[in-house]
Design a protein around this motif. Structure first.
Motif, PDB file in Angstrom:
ATOM      1  N   LEU A   1       0.659  -1.138  -0.130  1.00 26.91           N
ATOM      2  CA  LEU A   1       0.020   0.066  -0.007  1.00 26.91           C
ATOM      3  C   LEU A   1       0.940   1.091   0.124  1.00 26.91           C
ATOM      4  O   LEU A   1       0.457   2.175  -0.770  1.00 26.91           O
ATOM      5  CB  LEU A   1      -0.880  -0.136   1.227  1.00 26.91           C
ATOM      6  N   LEU A   2       2.040   1.369   0.791  1.00 27.91           N
ATOM      7  CA  LEU A   2       2.916   2.431   0.832  1.00 27.91           C
ATOM      8  C   LEU A   2       3.492   2.552  -0.470  1.00 27.91           C
ATOM      9  O   LEU A   2       3.448   3.778  -0.893  1.00 27.91           O
ATOM     10  CB  LEU A   2       3.735   2.274   1.910  1.00 27.91           C
ATOM     11  N   GLU A   3       3.789   1.414  -1.054  1.00 27.70           N
ATOM     12  CA  GLU A   3       4.527   1.593  -2.388  1.00 27.70           C
ATOM     13  C   GLU A   3       3.589   1.995  -3.353  1.00 27.70           C
ATOM     14  O   GLU A   3       4.023   2.751  -4.311  1.00 27.70           O
ATOM     15  CB  GLU A   3       5.223   0.240  -2.566  1.00 27.70           C
ATOM     16  N   GLY A   4       2.266   1.580  -3.272  1.00 24.23           N
ATOM     17  CA  GLY A   4       1.505   2.081  -4.470  1.00 24.23           C
ATOM     18  C   GLY A   4       1.270   3.576  -3.948  1.00 24.23           C
ATOM     19  O   GLY A   4       0.695   4.370  -5.119  1.00 24.23           O
ATOM     20  N   ARG A   5       1.033   4.119  -2.849  1.00 25.43           N
ATOM     21  CA  ARG A   5       0.922   5.373  -2.554  1.00 25.43           C
ATOM     22  C   ARG A   5       2.048   6.205  -2.919  1.00 25.43           C
ATOM     23  O   ARG A   5       1.699   7.467  -3.751  1.00 25.43           O
ATOM     24  CB  ARG A   5       0.722   5.575  -1.008  1.00 25.43           C
ATOM     25  N   SER A   6       3.081   5.886  -2.990  1.00 19.67           N
ATOM     26  CA  SER A   6       4.445   6.782  -3.452  1.00 19.67           C
ATOM     27  C   SER A   6       4.273   6.782  -5.023  1.00 19.67           C
ATOM     28  O   SER A   6       4.715   7.648  -5.661  1.00 19.67           O
ATOM     29  CB  SER A   6       5.570   5.977  -3.025  1.00 19.67           C
ATOM     30  N   LYS A   7       3.867   5.711  -5.655  1.00 15.78           N
ATOM     31  CA  LYS A   7       3.707   5.513  -7.067  1.00 15.78           C
ATOM     32  C   LYS A   7       2.511   6.815  -7.532  1.00 15.78           C
ATOM     33  O   LYS A   7       3.066   7.245  -8.443  1.00 15.78           O
ATOM     34  CB  LYS A   7       3.330   4.185  -7.481  1.00 15.78           C
ATOM     35  N   SER A   8       1.551   6.759  -6.855  1.00 19.39           N
ATOM     36  CA  SER A   8       0.563   7.446  -7.369  1.00 19.39           C
ATOM     37  C   SER A   8       0.834   9.130  -7.198  1.00 19.39           C
ATOM     38  O   SER A   8       0.562   9.903  -7.820  1.00 19.39           O
ATOM     39  CB  SER A   8      -0.732   7.019  -6.516  1.00 19.39           C
ATOM     40  N   ARG A   9       1.828   9.262  -6.208  1.00 18.16           N
ATOM     41  CA  ARG A   9       2.145  10.668  -5.936  1.00 18.16           C
ATOM     42  C   ARG A   9       3.143  11.002  -6.945  1.00 18.16           C
ATOM     43  O   ARG A   9       3.295  12.074  -7.692  1.00 18.16           O
ATOM     44  CB  ARG A   9       2.882  10.861  -4.557  1.00 18.16           C
ATOM     45  N   SER A  10       3.917  10.135  -7.299  1.00 17.42           N
ATOM     46  CA  SER A  10       4.913  10.331  -8.401  1.00 17.42           C
ATOM     47  C   SER A  10       4.248  10.546  -9.536  1.00 17.42           C
ATOM     48  O   SER A  10       4.861  11.173 -10.562  1.00 17.42           O
ATOM     49  CB  SER A  10       6.204   9.105  -8.331  1.00 17.42           C
ATOM     50  N   HIS A  11       3.364   9.751 -10.004  1.00 13.70           N
ATOM     51  CA  HIS A  11       2.583   9.714 -11.462  1.00 13.70           C
ATOM     52  C   HIS A  11       1.755  11.035 -11.408  1.00 13.70           C
ATOM     53  O   HIS A  11       1.362  11.618 -12.622  1.00 13.70           O
ATOM     54  CB  HIS A  11       1.644   8.516 -11.505  1.00 13.70           C
ATOM     55  N   ALA A  12       1.095  11.620 -10.253  1.00 11.09           N
ATOM     56  CA  ALA A  12       0.352  12.622 -10.230  1.00 11.09           C
ATOM     57  C   ALA A  12       1.125  13.986 -10.599  1.00 11.09           C
ATOM     58  O   ALA A  12       0.726  14.886 -11.180  1.00 11.09           O
ATOM     59  CB  ALA A  12      -0.305  12.937  -8.705  1.00 11.09           C
ATOM     60  N   GLY A  13       2.301  14.006 -10.179  1.00 15.27           N
ATOM     61  CA  GLY A  13       3.253  15.359 -10.535  1.00 15.27           C
ATOM     62  C   GLY A  13       3.752  15.253 -11.902  1.00 15.27           C
ATOM     63  O   GLY A  13       4.222  16.171 -12.432  1.00 15.27           O
ATOM     64  N   ASP A  14       3.755  14.115 -12.737  1.00 20.16           N
ATOM     65  CA  ASP A  14       4.411  13.926 -13.986  1.00 20.16           C
ATOM     66  C   ASP A  14       3.145  14.508 -14.915  1.00 20.16           C
ATOM     67  O   ASP A  14       1.917  14.275 -14.923  1.00 20.16           O
ATOM     68  CB  ASP A  14       4.509  12.584 -14.617  1.00 20.16           C
ATOM     69  N   VAL A  15       3.697  15.266 -15.844  1.00 19.28           N
ATOM     70  CA  VAL A  15       2.723  15.546 -16.727  1.00 19.28           C
ATOM     71  C   VAL A  15       3.476  15.386 -18.241  1.00 19.28           C
ATOM     72  O   VAL A  15       4.402  15.760 -18.374  1.00 19.28           O
ATOM     73  CB  VAL A  15       2.334  17.042 -16.690  1.00 19.28           C
ATOM     74  N   ALA A  16       2.678  14.549 -19.034  1.00 19.20           N
ATOM     75  CA  ALA A  16       3.340  14.292 -20.509  1.00 19.20           C
ATOM     76  C   ALA A  16       3.623  15.518 -21.507  1.00 19.20           C
ATOM     77  O   ALA A  16       2.544  16.159 -21.419  1.00 19.20           O
ATOM     78  CB  ALA A  16       2.506  13.389 -21.011  1.00 19.20           C
TER      79      ALA A  16
END
Length: 173
Positions: free
Chosen positions: A58-73
């Motif tokens: 769950l913690l790993e998924g949370r950090s992934k979602s935070r990193s993907h939220a900041g990425d803009v293609a």
């Protein structure tokens, strides 16, 4: 994002199953023969380990979602889009993943079937080497060293330190 949701579902399912497992462990009768911990200790460790693994997922998924939220293609320039011919169809979806999964299930089933006959040392070394040879290609010496090393360390841990006899198979030791 789809895999992140899958990780969350997997974590919640594992936590639920681990809670049921721990509940069933608590219902085991208290028996104190020669083991000071009794028959409840190992299942409790497994249940706690499952919950800890799910929380880490769950913690790993949370950090992934935070990193993907900041990425803009970034937008692709018109020149780059014009370089591709319009008649090229998209690449077909890969059908390799189910085949890998089925092969791993078959490999694991073969390991379980051969465990008693071949013995722990042989069966586990071959099993680990096979997995490492597939997933870590072109490093056969390293794979062999890891497979043999892990097998011997766990054999010594179980047989010498914990006093759990491991199947010897056709080896005399």
């Amino acid at each position: 994002m789809k895999s992140i949701k899958g990780d969350v579902w997997l974590a919640f399912c594992v936590i639920t199953l681990a809670a049921v497992y721990l509940y069933m462990d608590m219902r085991l009768p208290e028996v104190r023969l020669s083991d000071p911990l009794g028959p409840k200790a190992f299942p409790a460790l497994v249940g706690v380990g499952l919950i800890a693994s799910a929380l880490i997922l769950l913690l790993e998924g949370r950090s992934k979602s935070r990193s993907h939220a900041g990425d803009v293609a970034p937008a692709k320039p018109a020149m780059e889009l014009a370089d591709k011919p319009p008649d090229v169809p998209p690449a077909p979806a890969s059908k390799v993943h189910p085949a890998i999964l089925l092969a791993m299930v078959a490999w694991t089933a073969l390991y379980f079937v051969s465990f008693e006959r071949a013995g722990y040392l042989v069966a586990t070394s071959v099993f680990l080497f096979g997995l490492l040879a597939y997933f870590n290609r072109k490093r056969l010496k390293t794979n062999l060293a890891i497979a043999l090393g892990v097998t011997v360390v766990f054999d010594l841990l179980f047989s010498q330190l914990l006093g759990v006899p491991m199947p010897t198979g056709f080896l005399p030791f």
